[in-house]
Design an enzyme around this catalytic site. Structure first.
Site, PDB file in Angstrom:
ATOM      1  N   HIS A 249       0.828  -1.196   0.000  1.00 49.48           N
ATOM      2  CA  HIS A 249       0.000   0.000   0.000  1.00 49.48           C
ATOM      3  C   HIS A 249       0.871   1.258   0.000  1.00 49.48           C
ATOM      4  O   HIS A 249       0.668   2.169  -0.804  1.00 49.48           O
ATOM      5  CB  HIS A 249      -0.919  -0.041   1.240  1.00 49.48           C
ATOM      6  CG  HIS A 249      -1.849   1.120   1.370  1.00 49.48           C
ATOM      7  ND1 HIS A 249      -3.210   1.001   1.216  1.00 49.48           N
ATOM      8  CD2 HIS A 249      -1.607   2.423   1.655  1.00 49.48           C
ATOM      9  CE1 HIS A 249      -3.772   2.183   1.401  1.00 49.48           C
ATOM     10  NE2 HIS A 249      -2.818   3.080   1.670  1.00 49.48           N
ATOM     11  N   GLU A 250       1.857   1.250   0.881  1.00 49.03           N
ATOM     12  CA  GLU A 250       2.724   2.437   0.987  1.00 49.03           C
ATOM     13  C   GLU A 250       3.555   2.641  -0.270  1.00 49.03           C
ATOM     14  O   GLU A 250       3.829   3.775  -0.666  1.00 49.03           O
ATOM     15  CB  GLU A 250       3.619   2.344   2.228  1.00 49.03           C
ATOM     16  CG  GLU A 250       2.872   2.246   3.553  1.00 49.03           C
ATOM     17  CD  GLU A 250       1.787   3.303   3.725  1.00 49.03           C
ATOM     18  OE1 GLU A 250       1.932   4.424   3.176  1.00 49.03           O
ATOM     19  OE2 GLU A 250       0.771   2.998   4.385  1.00 49.03           O
ATOM     20  N   HIS A 253       1.829   4.561  -2.776  1.00 52.61           N
ATOM     21  CA  HIS A 253       1.858   5.998  -2.485  1.00 52.61           C
ATOM     22  C   HIS A 253       3.145   6.657  -2.996  1.00 52.61           C
ATOM     23  O   HIS A 253       3.253   7.877  -2.969  1.00 52.61           O
ATOM     24  CB  HIS A 253       1.723   6.236  -0.971  1.00 52.61           C
ATOM     25  CG  HIS A 253       0.305   6.186  -0.485  1.00 52.61           C
ATOM     26  ND1 HIS A 253      -0.727   6.873  -1.091  1.00 52.61           N
ATOM     27  CD2 HIS A 253      -0.257   5.524   0.571  1.00 52.61           C
ATOM     28  CE1 HIS A 253      -1.851   6.642  -0.431  1.00 52.61           C
ATOM     29  NE2 HIS A 253      -1.600   5.816   0.576  1.00 52.61           N
ATOM     30  N   HIS A 259      -6.241   8.326  -2.152  1.00 54.42           N
ATOM     31  CA  HIS A 259      -6.772   6.980  -2.377  1.00 54.42           C
ATOM     32  C   HIS A 259      -7.791   7.013  -3.500  1.00 54.42           C
ATOM     33  O   HIS A 259      -8.971   6.737  -3.299  1.00 54.42           O
ATOM     34  CB  HIS A 259      -7.429   6.457  -1.094  1.00 54.42           C
ATOM     35  CG  HIS A 259      -6.433   6.094  -0.035  1.00 54.42           C
ATOM     36  ND1 HIS A 259      -6.738   6.101   1.299  1.00 54.42           N
ATOM     37  CD2 HIS A 259      -5.151   5.721  -0.116  1.00 54.42           C
ATOM     38  CE1 HIS A 259      -5.671   5.738   1.999  1.00 54.42           C
ATOM     39  NE2 HIS A 259      -4.690   5.512   1.157  1.00 54.42           N
TER      40      HIS A 259
HETATM   41 NI    NI Z   1      -2.839   5.052   1.856  1.00 51.95          NI
END
Ligand code: NI
Length: 374
Positions: A249-250, A253, A259
């Site tokens: 997830h990171e 980013h 999101h």
């Molecule tokens: Ni996030």
């Protein structure tokens, strides 16, 4: 059938001594390697095997088991279907020689020594192919090692004031060396300055609805990624797969802040790639929801955290947290990157030299010095 007198050239008078009712079979045999062309005769009950035996006696240097016999002329009207244009001693040895009466047989055979040397040539070619494949594999390993050194987490750091920081460091190391994570870092060309652990006391918000925990943070598009490794009490560790999923997830980013649809597409792609790259071990179910086991656990608040980064900032109970500003982090990362790239190139050179010296029977090292892969 033609008269015998028409068939037999002068000088081939041996069979003429046979009695007339013996009906010997005559055929013309050509064997180019021996500059041989002459008419051979056989008794009517002979088979092709007898012709082959005679060849073997005349020209023992040739491999008659593997020979081929080309028959001409062939007539569809008068010749039986059993008579083929190409006969082989192995399969056609029982063929009655009467079928070959008046035909011309062209013999094709290889010298036994030729076959032996052909085998030698084939073996040499195979060895050459194997050497090339080995070279390609070593080259590929070198390229992978160089990319591993470039696209990675350049610094790992546990929180120094929590118990057993070496355990956290080992955890971060495991993530860094995870084959799935490494594959994603290479493919997407991610270079993260610092991978560190999040203080379990920080980013945990109490409200009347319960406890909300943030599991990870990405600062300034991958300068720093923080992961919540420990349980709330700080003495235990959370599930590896959950933490790795948070890392996926990171990493997404690194590219997308909010999101939004683009973010989730990338996040799910990374999750799938990590799962595939880790030999099918799943990262966890793909979903748009929270990544933790607890529904109040969220990956993060969906935006980059910018500005100053203080290691252990805001939470260090010992007060010994070391301030570390962005410039320092970037400088350390650049330094580590250069060091690792140089080392990877040096190792690649050494490997190539070893390979060139023909001492490459040892399997090439994996991972460019980052340690054994899992
Ligand atoms: Ni996030």
């Amino acid at each position: 059938m033609m008269a015998e007198a028409d068939l037999v050239p002068s000088g081939q008078d041996a069979h003429l001594e046979l009695e007339e009712d013996d009906h010997p079979i005559t055929l013309t045999v050509k064997f180019t390697p021996a500059s041989h062309t002459s008419v051979w005769s056989f008794p009517a009950d002979a088979t092709l095997d007898e012709l082959i035996t005679r060849c073997d006696e005349l020209w023992p240097d040739y491999d008659w088991n593997q020979a081929k016999l080309m028959i001409s002329p062939l007539s569809r009207q008068t010749d039986p279907p059993a008579l083929k244009a190409l006969l082989k001693p192995i399969s056609d040895g029982d063929l009655p020689i009467t079928l070959l009466d008046n035909k011309t047989i062209k013999l094709l055979a290889q010298k036994r020594t030729d076959i032996a040397s052909l085998n030698t040539v084939a073996a040499a070619a195979a060895a050459k192919r194997a050497a090339k494949a080995r070279h390609r594999a070593v080259h590929k390993t070198n390229v992978t090692a160089q990319q591993d050194a470039k696209y990675t987490f350049h610094t790992l750091r546990p929180l120094p004031y929590l118990p057993q920081p070496e355990r956290s460091l080992a955890f971060l190391q495991r993530l860094k060396e995870d084959p799935g994570i490494r594959g994603v870092m290479r493919k997407h060309k991610y270079s993260v300055g610092l991978l560190t652990e999040m203080d379990p006391a920080a980013y945990t918000a109490e409200s009347h609805e319960g406890t909300t925990r943030i599991l990870g943070l990405n600062r300034n598009k991958g300068e720093v990624i923080e992961l919540r490794l420990r349980t709330d009490a700080g003495d235990g560790y959370r599930d590896y797969n959950t933490i790795r999923k948070t890392l996926c997830h990171e990493l997404a980013h690194n590219v997308h802040g909010p999101h939004d649809r683009d973010f989730w597409d990338l996040c799910h792609l990374i999750e799938r790639e990590v799962a595939a790259g880790s030999g099918g071990r799943t990262v966890g179910e793909v979903s748009n929801g929270p990544v933790g086991e607890d529904e109040d656990e969220v990956a993060d608040h969906g935006a980059w955290v910018g500005g100053e980064y203080v290691l252990g900032g805001g939470a260090g109970p010992s007060g010994s947290a070391t301030p570390m500003d962005r410039r320092e982090i970037m400088a350390r990362a650049a330094e580590a990157r250069m060091r690792e790239t140089e080392r990877a190139s040096r190792e690649a050179r050494e490997r190539s030299q070893r390979d060139a010296q023909g001492r490459s029977s040892r399997p090439p090292r994996q991972g460019g010095g980052h340690g054994a892969s899992q």
